[in-house]
Design an enzyme around this catalytic site. Sequence first.
Site, short mmCIF file in Angstrom:
data_model
loop_
_atom_site.label_atom_id
_atom_site.label_comp_id
_atom_site.label_asym_id
_atom_site.label_seq_id
_atom_site.Cartn_x
_atom_site.Cartn_y
_atom_site.Cartn_z
CG HIS A 125 -12.23 -58.27 64.20
ND1 HIS A 125 -11.01 -57.70 63.91
CD2 HIS A 125 -12.82 -58.51 63.01
CE1 HIS A 125 -10.89 -57.60 62.59
NE2 HIS A 125 -11.96 -58.09 62.02
CG ASP A 202 -15.46 -53.85 67.33
OD1 ASP A 202 -16.13 -53.26 66.47
OD2 ASP A 202 -14.63 -54.73 67.06
CD GLN A 205 -19.96 -57.67 61.28
OE1 GLN A 205 -20.71 -57.64 60.31
NE2 GLN A 205 -18.65 -57.56 61.15
CE LYS A 228 -16.28 -54.91 58.74
NZ LYS A 228 -15.70 -55.52 59.94
CB CYS A 366 -10.27 -61.04 61.88
SG CYS A 366 -9.58 -60.56 60.32
C1 LIG Z 1 -14.63 -55.44 60.51
C2 LIG Z 1 -14.50 -55.46 61.96
C3 LIG Z 1 -13.42 -54.83 62.60
C4 LIG Z 1 -12.32 -54.15 61.85
O1 LIG Z 1 -12.77 -53.09 61.08
P1 LIG Z 1 -11.77 -52.34 60.08
O2 LIG Z 1 -12.68 -51.53 59.22
O3 LIG Z 1 -11.03 -53.41 59.34
O4 LIG Z 1 -10.86 -51.52 60.93
C5 LIG Z 1 -13.37 -54.88 63.98
N1 LIG Z 1 -14.32 -55.50 64.69
C6 LIG Z 1 -15.36 -56.12 64.12
C7 LIG Z 1 -16.39 -56.77 64.97
C8 LIG Z 1 -15.48 -56.12 62.74
O5 LIG Z 1 -16.52 -56.74 62.17
#
Ligand SMILES: *Cc1c(COP(=O)(O)O)cnc(C)c1O
Length: 408
Positions: A125, A202, A205, A228, A366
């Site tokens: 992302h 990260d 997701q 999320k 993104c």
């Molecule tokens: C949504 C997402 C982000 C960003 O999250 P924010 O809540 O906008 O800071 C980063 N990495 C992944 C894989 C995402 O799905």
Amino acid sequence: MEKTTLDIQKIRKDFPILSRTVNGQPLVYLDNAATSQTPKQVIDVIVDYYSGYNANIHRGVHTLSQEATDKYEGARLKIQQHFNAKLSHEIIFTAGTTHGINLVANGFSSLLKKGDEIIVSALEHHSNIVPWQMLCERTGAILKVIPMNLEGALEMSEYHHLLSDKTKLVFCNHVSNALGTVNPIKEIISAAHKVGAAVLIDGAQAAPHIKADVQALDVDFYVVSAHKMCGPTGVGMLYGKEEWLQKLPPYQGGGEMIAEVTFAKTTYADLPHKFEAGTPNICGGIAFGAALDYMNQLGFEAIAAYENELLEYATEQLLTIDDLKIYGTAPKKTSVISFNIKGIHPYDIGSILDKLGIAVRTGHHCAQPIMDFYGIPGTVRASLSFYNTKEEIDILVAGVKRAISMLS
Ligand SMILES: *Cc1c(COP(=O)(O)O)cnc(C)c1O
């Protein structure tokens, strides 16, 4: 097909928004990878906070402040337990994934030197690319990329070649938001540790689908966003191993994060407060804890089993459409389907689906490097959650067919 243990119709009643209409049609919400919907159990916690004990935390002697502090710190313990962190002060409240990544990237400015190497994956992302590019500009470190293949999986042999004693940091998402690929993070982490590099995963997701155990993964940093996973926007968590959080300098200066302030010198507060300058999103943090309670009460195994059933069904049904191509066909996926129809722009499909009450994402999600890899401007992305149904997938498939007949 395997039978789910979740009572989906009962679960859907927990989400007030799912009974609204859009453009005169019942809402079919398939944009869960962008943000999930909020159950009334979490909405109630938000209302209770503002109507019952709204106060600033950690500093008041009065009752409301103590109540708010107890609930906020209680939420930290829930998060610690959920992700199985060893220590509660390894859990830092953030404004979300992006904030957590920037906090770590900023901290590494003082730990890296020219010629050091940082490895990121091709599946990232933008929020897991740009902060590292900025870090490289500040320090002279070099960014290397683990390539992906046509299935949308990482080329792990290439990763092993990129690692060397110059590697200081590795960054990768647990699950790709654009394609749904589940990355082999355990292998990524252990290989990085063999060359002495730290790893940030990260988990934004992954967190709605997979319960990560940070100790079993032996990960150095893990970041998520509450929104999320059934929580509110503007709050998230950074997990960091105690030794790393102690090494990193504070991100922002302000109230809450200090031990003592004089104009000659300021000393910093202990963890976790060192990284929590200013008044935090108190209500958001408490609601994040409630969101974890909600999901845990359904059970992550049951959630994953049902979502996998939905994914298989949706994949099968969508592939009955001529000229439909799915991007991201790795063997391990969460319930995200990115697709295009030959000769039609994804945005046009998305607009017609919206007229039919169906919410999907269109664009690069993104993750522009992934779209460049496939040589496409973007995709239509349907991302499924445990509150979606097979009937909704049928509506999506009929909607896509209708869009095709209108556009071709
Ligand atoms: C949504 C997402 C982000 C960003 O999250 P924010 O809540 O906008 O800071 C980063 N990495 C992944 C894989 C995402 O799905």
